[in-house]
Design a protein around this motif. Structure first.
Motif, PDB file in Angstrom:
ATOM      1  N   SER A  77       0.829  -1.207   0.000  1.00  0.00           N
ATOM      2  CA  SER A  77       0.000   0.000   0.000  1.00  0.00           C
ATOM      3  C   SER A  77       0.858   1.248   0.000  1.00  0.00           C
ATOM      4  O   SER A  77       0.583   2.218  -0.730  1.00  0.00           O
ATOM      5  CB  SER A  77      -0.915  -0.002   1.229  1.00  0.00           C
ATOM      6  OG  SER A  77      -1.719  -1.157   1.245  1.00  0.00           O
ATOM      7  N   ALA A  78       1.921   1.239   0.819  1.00  0.00           N
ATOM      8  CA  ALA A  78       2.811   2.396   0.889  1.00  0.00           C
ATOM      9  C   ALA A  78       3.494   2.647  -0.455  1.00  0.00           C
ATOM     10  O   ALA A  78       3.621   3.801  -0.902  1.00  0.00           O
ATOM     11  CB  ALA A  78       3.853   2.179   1.982  1.00  0.00           C
ATOM     12  N   ALA A  79       3.923   1.569  -1.127  1.00  0.00           N
ATOM     13  CA  ALA A  79       4.604   1.721  -2.420  1.00  0.00           C
ATOM     14  C   ALA A  79       3.654   2.274  -3.481  1.00  0.00           C
ATOM     15  O   ALA A  79       4.027   3.160  -4.263  1.00  0.00           O
ATOM     16  CB  ALA A  79       5.181   0.383  -2.868  1.00  0.00           C
ATOM     17  N   VAL A  80       2.435   1.753  -3.516  1.00  0.00           N
ATOM     18  CA  VAL A  80       1.451   2.254  -4.489  1.00  0.00           C
ATOM     19  C   VAL A  80       1.144   3.718  -4.225  1.00  0.00           C
ATOM     20  O   VAL A  80       1.099   4.547  -5.151  1.00  0.00           O
ATOM     21  CB  VAL A  80       0.164   1.401  -4.445  1.00  0.00           C
ATOM     22  CG1 VAL A  80      -0.961   2.083  -5.218  1.00  0.00           C
ATOM     23  CG2 VAL A  80       0.424   0.014  -5.012  1.00  0.00           C
ATOM     24  N   LEU A  81       0.939   4.076  -2.960  1.00  0.00           N
ATOM     25  CA  LEU A  81       0.647   5.463  -2.612  1.00  0.00           C
ATOM     26  C   LEU A  81       1.818   6.381  -2.972  1.00  0.00           C
ATOM     27  O   LEU A  81       1.619   7.467  -3.552  1.00  0.00           O
ATOM     28  CB  LEU A  81       0.342   5.559  -1.113  1.00  0.00           C
ATOM     29  CG  LEU A  81      -0.207   6.889  -0.591  1.00  0.00           C
ATOM     30  CD1 LEU A  81      -1.492   7.262  -1.318  1.00  0.00           C
ATOM     31  CD2 LEU A  81      -0.455   6.804   0.907  1.00  0.00           C
ATOM     32  N   ASN A  82       3.031   5.953  -2.665  1.00  0.00           N
ATOM     33  CA  ASN A  82       4.210   6.760  -2.994  1.00  0.00           C
ATOM     34  C   ASN A  82       4.410   6.882  -4.499  1.00  0.00           C
ATOM     35  O   ASN A  82       4.833   7.936  -4.996  1.00  0.00           O
ATOM     36  CB  ASN A  82       5.461   6.158  -2.347  1.00  0.00           C
ATOM     37  CG  ASN A  82       5.456   6.299  -0.836  1.00  0.00           C
ATOM     38  OD1 ASN A  82       4.744   7.132  -0.287  1.00  0.00           O
ATOM     39  ND2 ASN A  82       6.241   5.476  -0.148  1.00  0.00           N
ATOM     40  N   ALA A  83       4.115   5.810  -5.239  1.00  0.00           N
ATOM     41  CA  ALA A  83       4.232   5.859  -6.697  1.00  0.00           C
ATOM     42  C   ALA A  83       3.235   6.847  -7.284  1.00  0.00           C
ATOM     43  O   ALA A  83       3.557   7.621  -8.199  1.00  0.00           O
ATOM     44  CB  ALA A  83       4.016   4.463  -7.291  1.00  0.00           C
ATOM     45  N   LEU A  84       2.009   6.836  -6.764  1.00  0.00           N
ATOM     46  CA  LEU A  84       0.991   7.769  -7.256  1.00  0.00           C
ATOM     47  C   LEU A  84       1.369   9.212  -6.948  1.00  0.00           C
ATOM     48  O   LEU A  84       1.155  10.112  -7.773  1.00  0.00           O
ATOM     49  CB  LEU A  84      -0.367   7.425  -6.630  1.00  0.00           C
ATOM     50  CG  LEU A  84      -1.011   6.122  -7.126  1.00  0.00           C
ATOM     51  CD1 LEU A  84      -2.248   5.779  -6.303  1.00  0.00           C
ATOM     52  CD2 LEU A  84      -1.370   6.210  -8.601  1.00  0.00           C
ATOM     53  N   LYS A  85       1.938   9.451  -5.761  1.00  0.00           N
ATOM     54  CA  LYS A  85       2.384  10.809  -5.431  1.00  0.00           C
ATOM     55  C   LYS A  85       3.491  11.249  -6.387  1.00  0.00           C
ATOM     56  O   LYS A  85       3.522  12.400  -6.837  1.00  0.00           O
ATOM     57  CB  LYS A  85       2.871  10.866  -3.975  1.00  0.00           C
ATOM     58  CG  LYS A  85       1.729  10.869  -2.960  1.00  0.00           C
ATOM     59  CD  LYS A  85       2.196  11.254  -1.564  1.00  0.00           C
ATOM     60  CE  LYS A  85       2.964  10.160  -0.884  1.00  0.00           C
ATOM     61  NZ  LYS A  85       3.265  10.501   0.538  1.00  0.00           N
ATOM     62  N   ALA A  86       4.408  10.341  -6.694  1.00  0.00           N
ATOM     63  CA  ALA A  86       5.494  10.682  -7.626  1.00  0.00           C
ATOM     64  C   ALA A  86       4.940  11.012  -9.007  1.00  0.00           C
ATOM     65  O   ALA A  86       5.379  11.969  -9.659  1.00  0.00           O
ATOM     66  CB  ALA A  86       6.486   9.525  -7.709  1.00  0.00           C
ATOM     67  N   LEU A  87       3.978  10.236  -9.451  1.00  0.00           N
ATOM     68  CA  LEU A  87       3.373  10.469 -10.763  1.00  0.00           C
ATOM     69  C   LEU A  87       2.609  11.789 -10.803  1.00  0.00           C
ATOM     70  O   LEU A  87       2.568  12.465 -11.831  1.00  0.00           O
ATOM     71  CB  LEU A  87       2.438   9.307 -11.122  1.00  0.00           C
ATOM     72  CG  LEU A  87       3.117   7.984 -11.446  1.00  0.00           C
ATOM     73  CD1 LEU A  87       2.105   6.840 -11.481  1.00  0.00           C
ATOM     74  CD2 LEU A  87       3.852   8.072 -12.790  1.00  0.00           C
ATOM     75  N   ALA A  88       2.001  12.167  -9.669  1.00  0.00           N
ATOM     76  CA  ALA A  88       1.234  13.410  -9.602  1.00  0.00           C
ATOM     77  C   ALA A  88       2.125  14.624  -9.344  1.00  0.00           C
ATOM     78  O   ALA A  88       1.629  15.765  -9.331  1.00  0.00           O
ATOM     79  CB  ALA A  88       0.169  13.303  -8.513  1.00  0.00           C
ATOM     80  N   MET A 147       4.229  14.601   1.668  1.00  0.00           N
ATOM     81  CA  MET A 147       2.843  15.077   1.790  1.00  0.00           C
ATOM     82  C   MET A 147       1.948  13.987   2.349  1.00  0.00           C
ATOM     83  O   MET A 147       1.959  12.841   1.891  1.00  0.00           O
ATOM     84  CB  MET A 147       2.323  15.538   0.432  1.00  0.00           C
ATOM     85  CG  MET A 147       0.863  15.996   0.464  1.00  0.00           C
ATOM     86  SD  MET A 147       0.348  16.745  -1.082  1.00  0.00           S
ATOM     87  CE  MET A 147       1.222  18.310  -0.983  1.00  0.00           C
ATOM     88  N   LEU A 148       1.131  14.343   3.344  1.00  0.00           N
ATOM     89  CA  LEU A 148       0.230  13.390   3.993  1.00  0.00           C
ATOM     90  C   LEU A 148      -1.118  13.418   3.287  1.00  0.00           C
ATOM     91  O   LEU A 148      -1.873  14.393   3.399  1.00  0.00           O
ATOM     92  CB  LEU A 148       0.069  13.748   5.474  1.00  0.00           C
ATOM     93  CG  LEU A 148      -0.661  12.734   6.351  1.00  0.00           C
ATOM     94  CD1 LEU A 148       0.116  11.421   6.405  1.00  0.00           C
ATOM     95  CD2 LEU A 148      -0.849  13.294   7.752  1.00  0.00           C
ATOM     96  N   LEU A 149      -1.400  12.375   2.538  1.00  0.00           N
ATOM     97  CA  LEU A 149      -2.669  12.296   1.806  1.00  0.00           C
ATOM     98  C   LEU A 149      -3.756  11.595   2.611  1.00  0.00           C
ATOM     99  O   LEU A 149      -4.943  11.858   2.421  1.00  0.00           O
ATOM    100  CB  LEU A 149      -2.466  11.547   0.479  1.00  0.00           C
ATOM    101  CG  LEU A 149      -1.729  12.300  -0.621  1.00  0.00           C
ATOM    102  CD1 LEU A 149      -1.534  11.387  -1.821  1.00  0.00           C
ATOM    103  CD2 LEU A 149      -2.474  13.556  -1.039  1.00  0.00           C
TER     104      LEU A 149
END
Length: 494
Positions: free
Chosen positions: A382-393, A399-401
């Motif tokens: 979950s952390a990797a997916v969330l971090n990947a999405l933040k990088a893409l955005a 940043m705390l989403l």
């Protein structure tokens, strides 16, 4: 930007044109044995970047006014409740799924044929069920001594005993829920019956892999061997084609081994064989649509490595995959690759060694590798997916989403009401929480809009993921592998 190495539009147009040309070679009717997956050929999409999983379906739609579908399924497979492994459904259920899918896109399903029938009661029940559903069903029987006893096969006591499948269109596509379903025997039986009735008909074979006009040890062909390691298929130079034309082409052992028998069957039916080699029988044009060999080679090498990790994890789950693993290791040696060439694995394992807890890594299409640690609120996936999405955005990693006041109620529901022992959010739960947050937070909304960009990204986890995380990553199109180790020492794992 995702790299592509395959021209999908060219493939659809040239492939359908080539099949029409093969039809004209025989005149009135062509029985086309269709190997591989028609709807969801994700293996082809992985090793030929640019190939779409439904490319073969779209190609068939170019021929839909001339083509009908016959689905072949073995009575033995029905009796043994054989499963399509990637979907985990039985072959008889897959037949029903295929009929629905074909009909939904406007392809005509003429009938189902139950092959290798020898009185199996489960096959009788399936036949009865199909007829109740309005599907026409035919029966083909097991022939003693098949495929070597050619005089018996090509006689009234062999193919002659099989029910004649009444087809209506020029191109008859014979497909199946999986290997061993009797597609080729169905086609040849029909040629026997058509010849008896004075109808000009021919046979061709459509298999995407191995790709006949790529080198024997090209990574794409080696990846096919890795994908079929459990079947012990082996690519080889087609000796019949080499003798007839002086050209080296690639086929696989089963087609080469059966060709003398096929040639004898054709000769018994028609008086001569229209083909000089197994390669001649094929109509595959995929090799002519590769636009960037370097991209394709790298994608195929990653597929070989993925198959290696899958084999190791299957063994950890209790399966006997020692021979598969050994074969894939040999293929890795042929390709000149090792696990060091899976950089997401190196990154995930290094992070686990640093933190002492499971870790994950995702490689974005621009080459960046984003990692995820195991946290109190989130699992590493979950952390990797969330971090990947933040990088893409384009958002800062800090940043705390998902603030704790949003996550904690979900954890409370999981643990106190649903009986889960793991309070950390899985990938699907993170995405649901993000969706809720996106209603009021533009940053969360921008992250969600990047979800499609995860498709075809490479990823690795330092432990075997939960079934939930594995399923969600598959649905997102992430190419996930893992080390063959569990997170804990429990005997039972979900």
């Amino acid at each position: 930007m995702k790299k592509t190495g395959f021209d999908n539009d060219k493939y659809i147009s040239t492939q359908s044109q080539h099949i029409r040309q093969r039809l004209s070679q025989f005149g009135g009717k062509l029985y086309l044995e269709f190997g591989g997956k028609l709807f969801d050929d994700h293996h082809a999409a992985r090793v030929l970047p640019g190939f779409q999983p439904d490319s073969k379906l779209k190609m068939l739609l170019q021929l839909k006014d001339e083509a009908e579908i016959v689905i072949s399924v073995s009575a033995k497979a029905i009796e043994e409740k054989k499963l399509r492994r990637d979907l985990n459904i039985s072959y008889d259920k897959e037949v029903l799924r295929l009929i629905d899918l074909f009909r939904s896109v406007g392809l005509y399903v003429g009938s189902v044929v139950i092959t290798q029938y020898d009185g199996q009661s489960s096959a009788d029940k399936f036949k009865e069920n199909l007829r109740k559903l309005g599907v026409e069903v035919f029966t083909h029987y097991r022939i003693a001594g098949y495929p070597s006893n050619v005089p018996l096969i090509v006689s009234e006591d062999g193919y002659g005993k099989n029910e004649y499948i009444k087809t209506q269109r020029k191109i008859v596509v014979v497909t199946a829920p999986g290997p061993g379903s009797g597609k080729m025997a169905t086609c040849l039986s029909q040629l026997y019956h058509e010849h008896k009735r004075g109808i000009a008909a021919g046979y061709a074979k459509f298999e995407t892999f191995p790709i006949w006009n790529l080198p024997l040890n090209h990574p794409v062909n080696l990846a096919y061997e890795a994908a079929t390691a459990d079947l012990n298929d082996m690519n080889m130079i087609d000796p019949f084609h080499l003798e007839a034309y002086g050209k080296a082409t690639v086929n696989y052992n089963r087609d080469v081994e059966i060709f003398p028998v096929l040639k004898a069957i054709f000769t018994n039916i028609y008086g001569s064989c229209p083909y000089k080699s197994p390669t001649d029988m094929g109509v595959n044009m995929a090799g002519n649509c590769i636009t960037d060999d370097a991209v394709v080679r790298e994608a195929a090498n990653q597929e070989i490595l993925r198959r290696y990790y899958v084999s190791l994890c299957d063994a950890r789950h209790g399966a006997d995959t020692a021979k598969e693993t050994e074969k894939i290791l040999l293929l890795m040696n042929k390709a000149g690759i090792s696990i060091k060439d899976r950089d997401v694995a190196t990154a995930a394992n290094a992070l686990q060694e640093e933190t002492g807890a499971p870790a994950a890594a995702i490689k974005l299409h621009d080459g960046r590798i984003v990692t995820g640690k195991t946290k109190d609120l989130l699992g590493c996936s979950s952390a990797a997916v969330l971090n990947a999405l933040k990088a893409l955005a384009g958002l800062d990693d800090s940043m705390l989403l998902l603030p704790s006041d949003l996550i904690e109620p979900v954890q409370n529901l999981k643990v106190n009401y649903l009986g889960s022992k793991n309070p950390r959010l899985h990938v699907d739960e993170v995405l649901v929480a993000l969706s809720v947050s996106a209603a009021t937070d533009e940053n969360a909304a921008s992250v969600l809009r990047c979800l499609p960009e995860l498709k075809d990204c490479e990823a690795h986890i330092s432990v075997i993921p939960s079934s939930v995380d594995s399923m969600i990553c598959r649905k997102l199109g992430i190419h996930l592998t893992s080390e063959p180790e569990y997170e804990n020492d429990n005997l039972y794992h979900l």
